[in-house]
Write an enzyme that holds these catalytic residues in place. Structure first.
Site, PDB file in Angstrom:
ATOM      1  N   GLU A 122      46.613   0.754 -29.292  1.00  0.00           N
ATOM      2  CA  GLU A 122      47.431  -0.250 -29.356  1.00  0.00           C
ATOM      3  C   GLU A 122      47.252  -0.743 -30.874  1.00  0.00           C
ATOM      4  O   GLU A 122      46.052  -1.053 -31.324  1.00  0.00           O
ATOM      5  CB  GLU A 122      47.220  -1.379 -28.424  1.00  0.00           C
ATOM      6  N   LYS A 180      55.525  -3.410 -24.909  1.00  0.00           N
ATOM      7  CA  LYS A 180      54.520  -4.074 -24.121  1.00  0.00           C
ATOM      8  C   LYS A 180      55.010  -5.300 -23.509  1.00  0.00           C
ATOM      9  O   LYS A 180      55.891  -6.090 -24.120  1.00  0.00           O
ATOM     10  CB  LYS A 180      53.251  -4.747 -25.086  1.00  0.00           C
ATOM     11  N   TYR A 225      45.555 -15.777 -23.983  1.00  0.00           N
ATOM     12  CA  TYR A 225      44.403 -16.649 -23.462  1.00  0.00           C
ATOM     13  C   TYR A 225      43.117 -15.918 -24.030  1.00  0.00           C
ATOM     14  O   TYR A 225      43.273 -15.201 -24.824  1.00  0.00           O
ATOM     15  CB  TYR A 225      44.296 -16.409 -21.945  1.00  0.00           C
ATOM     16  N   CYS A 261      47.997  -1.534 -23.136  1.00  0.00           N
ATOM     17  CA  CYS A 261      46.998  -2.452 -22.756  1.00  0.00           C
ATOM     18  C   CYS A 261      46.960  -3.412 -21.487  1.00  0.00           C
ATOM     19  O   CYS A 261      47.504  -2.835 -20.410  1.00  0.00           O
ATOM     20  CB  CYS A 261      46.532  -3.358 -23.975  1.00  0.00           C
ATOM     21  N   SER A 271      41.160  -3.236 -26.279  1.00  0.00           N
ATOM     22  CA  SER A 271      40.538  -4.132 -25.185  1.00  0.00           C
ATOM     23  C   SER A 271      38.947  -4.309 -25.583  1.00  0.00           C
ATOM     24  O   SER A 271      38.135  -3.525 -25.533  1.00  0.00           O
ATOM     25  CB  SER A 271      40.442  -3.453 -23.717  1.00  0.00           C
ATOM     26  N   GLY A 309      16.783 -15.980 -43.098  1.00  0.00           N
ATOM     27  CA  GLY A 309      15.450 -16.851 -43.008  1.00  0.00           C
ATOM     28  C   GLY A 309      14.764 -16.479 -41.855  1.00  0.00           C
ATOM     29  O   GLY A 309      15.260 -16.349 -40.759  1.00  0.00           O
ATOM     30  N   ILE A 340      11.924 -16.763 -32.498  1.00  0.00           N
ATOM     31  CA  ILE A 340      12.478 -15.558 -31.530  1.00  0.00           C
ATOM     32  C   ILE A 340      14.002 -15.273 -32.309  1.00  0.00           C
ATOM     33  O   ILE A 340      14.312 -14.135 -32.253  1.00  0.00           O
ATOM     34  CB  ILE A 340      12.452 -15.644 -30.003  1.00  0.00           C
ATOM     35  N   ASP A 341      14.752 -16.131 -32.374  1.00  0.00           N
ATOM     36  CA  ASP A 341      16.105 -15.954 -32.807  1.00  0.00           C
ATOM     37  C   ASP A 341      16.313 -15.471 -34.271  1.00  0.00           C
ATOM     38  O   ASP A 341      17.023 -14.240 -34.246  1.00  0.00           O
ATOM     39  CB  ASP A 341      16.914 -17.348 -32.796  1.00  0.00           C
ATOM     40  N   SER A 342      15.453 -15.820 -35.102  1.00  0.00           N
ATOM     41  CA  SER A 342      15.621 -15.122 -36.406  1.00  0.00           C
ATOM     42  C   SER A 342      14.947 -13.656 -36.343  1.00  0.00           C
ATOM     43  O   SER A 342      15.367 -12.826 -36.905  1.00  0.00           O
ATOM     44  CB  SER A 342      14.816 -15.846 -37.518  1.00  0.00           C
ATOM     45  N   LYS A 374      30.879 -29.822 -34.961  1.00  0.00           N
ATOM     46  CA  LYS A 374      29.831 -28.931 -35.733  1.00  0.00           C
ATOM     47  C   LYS A 374      30.248 -27.190 -35.293  1.00  0.00           C
ATOM     48  O   LYS A 374      30.160 -26.552 -36.400  1.00  0.00           O
ATOM     49  CB  LYS A 374      28.412 -28.921 -35.004  1.00  0.00           C
TER      50      LYS A 374
END
Lengths: 545, 545
Positions: free
Chosen positions: A41, A112, A118, A148, A183, A294, A299-301, A516
């Site tokens: 598409e 289409k 949405y 699609c 998709s 950084g 755990i995230d970094s 934020k």
């Protein structure tokens, strides 16, 4: 009749690049003796082109590519997605079309009808829905062209649209269905796709060739996984995930059915590979190479560093360790160990000097105040600033390491740890970050075990742990999932068994911190409801806060 | 028959507050002996409720308010906008409806047929369009209920929709038309509105009561300016701009016509008052009071300071002067003079100490590099950080002072001068900022003349002026306007007489800097195409860059 499906990685607005790819795939399909090659598409423009579609210049550029493809459609038919102009003055100016190109010209355009509007989709912003439906006649076959969403209004409890294009097309008794898709990935979408294709088979009984995009466009990741499905409901073929692929099929074989090449789908494998694709294409498509982040020892970094190294190569990833007086020794050690495991360049910059400078500069204004979130944020912002300075000086793009749980409740510092050009795990809940870390360590210890087992902490004041300010992550994530992904309200959440006070508190945090989240980098989308373009919330709203 | 229009300032999701306002207005209308009181589109929820509409809990809360309003509709009819549920399983779950409430109950619901889905609008994301159209019978009159966009598909060269609801309704020969609107401000929109209403009169010849919202919801500002228009095409009344107003009309007087109360519309007056409304409601609706901003001595921050002081009061505005070694004396003097003119608290914090700290910390890593944009950005970021520290400590929200021209070309520092909770003049081109400054000074010199007459400069290195990096603002703004507002491509721009090299350079700057603009605060919208939710661009796009 032989049909080739080309699952390619397009680039939005890169007309020359997309054309080149499609011409190469067409040549390959011809080599394979194919009668038709099918692209995705809006393959000509890349998906989603968003408001570029409002520029006449953009549409003209797209039309030129379609003309060039038409000229290449000799000895083979090309089916390709591109915008086309609505000749009727009333209504939107464009259609989202599937072009059928053959004998060196545009033979037919089908539009289409079901325009997803949405979540991340805005198609009715640009396109008029189709109101007529015609099969394409080609080499004695009748082909139903769909785009699609056109095949997605079946098999749902609560259908979004009032019509189904294939209900219209079936009157013309097509031999098979082509579906040109774009998709986007989420970790449960590949299963949904197969569910929908099977529902179509049940209803219409025609073989279907479903052709998807692969590769990422900023936050949106396409996983590929194109599907050929037989009238017996069996998955005749399922293309690989997260890689380009061009494959050809004898229509008779597909009609015959009996094969089942459906693939296993593992959530962590999919998320892991999706995020790597997301990083790789963000850098690749922007002409960038090098990243910086950084490393806190948390755990995230750690997880983001592993993903970055796997996506860009160790030589293109650089990390900064930026300890303060509140950093524990093990944090620095864990971070250093990880950098060594990954073989990436690391530097240590203690943030104390800048922190003292701010303390001095603000002292006359902060007289008679005490240490609070202000001073915590100063530390986080010094780190963000050092990363940005390195980025400005050396061209390394800052990867953001916030996870979805903290982003949801606003547990992060704007312009501090919320800074960066791309949010890698902003759609991954903290509990899933743990899963991902364990998944990464399954063959060897890449992430130091201590990073995974110690209690999460921002280390912005003495002996701080996340659990001081937040509910335990397993409870929090369950609640957030029900509120964000499932749109459950306070009443439903309490009925589910969540504590009422907790529900009120968490929902308020989520809604209050919208200000934020509007200021952060694009978030690689791996769930059905990510923060960013797919979740549009008022800031001044007074609802549940 | 007497009709009251209530032009009110709603608050998204503040069901209790909105209900209270509407009950008070209903009581007032009854006092005035009115038969009908009319509120705006989605008045119950506030506009735009955005994805709150996906929460069943939100819809239930809205339904409860409608029920309460229905109970109050005794001795008077109430016409009010709110979502309603689509009883048909196919299609979207909601309608955007006008409720007709009388005799203590819901008498009729008519749904919006034309769902704006462009610019800032996302209505097809949530709503199913109406497919049936019925007048309301009330006290011997037939009333056509329409919602906002429903009357906007006439008088356009390129109509966006294929139908006009009033074409359907005119068969039922209504006596008058009510239009419940939530039609956001831009500086040319009030004139467009009157143009559209006159086009409707020409076509249908029925008196119309057009009821708008007033007040701001984050970036979207409603100007009010509700209109009563007679069958002779004369503006029977035009309500005030940027203030709430409740007024009643004898239908017979409106039918008679002959009055013309159309107001003068001056661009700078409108923009000035719109921005003040934007600031006031951002703070008021979030329960905030106090603002802070950096004053550089330049025109952008000066204009924002004046707007903030006029919106929030001198006692609620605080400014920081943050000179560096590159700041000229006149900058500091001009900034101080302005603060004194405005009677707002000002403090001076020299940024040198933090700058030196960063220099030291980065020295080992920046060896063999020279002063470049990195060091410029460090200065800007120290300032952003000081403002945020004051904000965190004292609760003053940081107002961003970037203008539309610099935001367009990326002439600003992320997390530095691009920081803040609300972008006040981010939709005002630099040349318009000058106009606005002169407008503010028309009665007395509020902004020091030197601030207006000196050449714009970021003062981030010795003797820097904007003209070093950017084309002159009058040329740049003209080009940006054609590209951003008018979506002209390079070919058209060159045909208009813009230099081709300049066109390529500027368009590339605009497109390349999308990554910066996605990370900024909401921008108060005063033009027909503001950055933010109304302009959705790919980041990894390769178009014109």
């Amino acid at each position: 009749m032989k049909i080739t499906i080309a699952q390619l990685n397009y680039h939005i607005g890169n007309f020359e690049g997309n054309l080149k790819k499609m011409l190469a795939a067409t040549a390959k399909a011809k080599e394979q003796g194919s009668d038709i090659v099918v692209f995705g598409e809006l393959a000509v423009t890349g998906y989603p082109p968003r408001d570029f579609l409002e520029f006449d210049d953009f549409i003209r550029s797209s039309e030129e590519v379609v003309e060039k493809l038409a000229k290449a459609a000799v000895g083979i038919a090309i089916v390709v997605g591109a915008p086309s102009r609505n000749p009727v003055i009333e209504g939107k100016d464009l259609f989202n079309s599937a072009y059928f190109l053959a004998d060196g010209k545009i033979v037919q355009k089908e539009h289409k009808a079901l325009l997803p509007t949405y979540d991340i989709f805005d198609e009715y912003r640009y396109f008029e829905p189709a109101s007529t439906f015609n099969v394409v006649h080609y080499k004695g076959k009748k082909i139903a062209l769909t785009v699609c969403e056109d095949i997605w209004n079946v098999g749902n409890e609560n259908p979004l649209y009032t019509i189904c294009p294939l209900d219209e097309l079936k009157e013309q008794n097509p031999d098979f269905v082509l579906n040109l898709s774009a998709s986007p990935f989420n970790f449960s979408h590949a299963n949904n796709r197969i569910h929908v294709l099977k529902a179509n088979i049940e209803l219409y009984g025609k073989p279907m060739f479903y052709v998807n995009h692969v590769g990422a466009q900023t936050e949106i990741i396409f996983d590929g996984g194109s599907i050929v499905i037989s009238p017996d409901g069996k998955v005749h073929d399922e293309l690989p995930y997260f890689e380009e692929c061009i494959r050809s099929y004898e229509l008779n074989d597909v009609v015959k059915g009996g094969l089942n090449r459906e693939q296993e789908k593992d959530k962590m494998t999919l998320i892991h590979n999706a995020l790597i694709t997301g990083i790789k294409d963000y850098f690749g498509k922007l002409g960038l190479k090098k990243a910086i982040l950084g490393l806190s020892g948390g755990i995230d970094s750690a997880v983001v560093a592993v993903l970055a190294q796997r996506a860009l190569g160790a030589e293109n990833v650089r990390v900064l360790l930026m300890p303060s007086q509140f950093s524990s020794d093990h944090s620095v050690n864990d971070a250093r160990q990880l950098a060594q495991n990954l073989n990436v360049q690391y530097d240590i910059i203690n943030i104390q000097e800048a922190y003292s400078a701010y303390e001095n500069m603000l002292k006359p204004h902060f007289a008679a105040t005490t240490f609070d979130v202000t001073e915590e944020n100063i530390q986080a912002r010094i780190r963000g600033m050092l990363l940005m300075a390195m980025s400005n000086k050396f061209g390394n793009i800052v990867l953001n390491t916030s996870n979805k749980s903290e982003s949801a409740v606003g547990y992060g510092t704007l312009y501090g740890d919320m800074a960066g050009g791309l949010s890698v795990i902003g759609d991954v809940y903290k509990t899933e970050v743990f899963e991902l870390a364990r998944f990464m360590n399954k063959d060897a210890e890449v992430i130091p075990v201590n990073t995974i087992t110690k209690p999460p902490s921002a280390e912005l004041r003495p002996d701080q742990v996340d659990a001081d300010s937040l509910p335990p992550y397993d409870v929090l994530d369950g609640l957030l999932y029900q509120y964000i992904e499932k749109r459950q309200g306070p009443k439903e959440l309490v009925e589910m068994g969540f504590d009422e006070k907790l529900v009120r508190r968490v929902l308020k945090m989520v809604n209050r911190n919208e200000f934020k989240r509007v200021q952060v980098a694009p978030v690689l989308r791996v769930s059905a409801k990510a923060f960013g373009m797919g979740r549009r919330m008022p800031i001044v709203g007074k609802y549940l806060n």
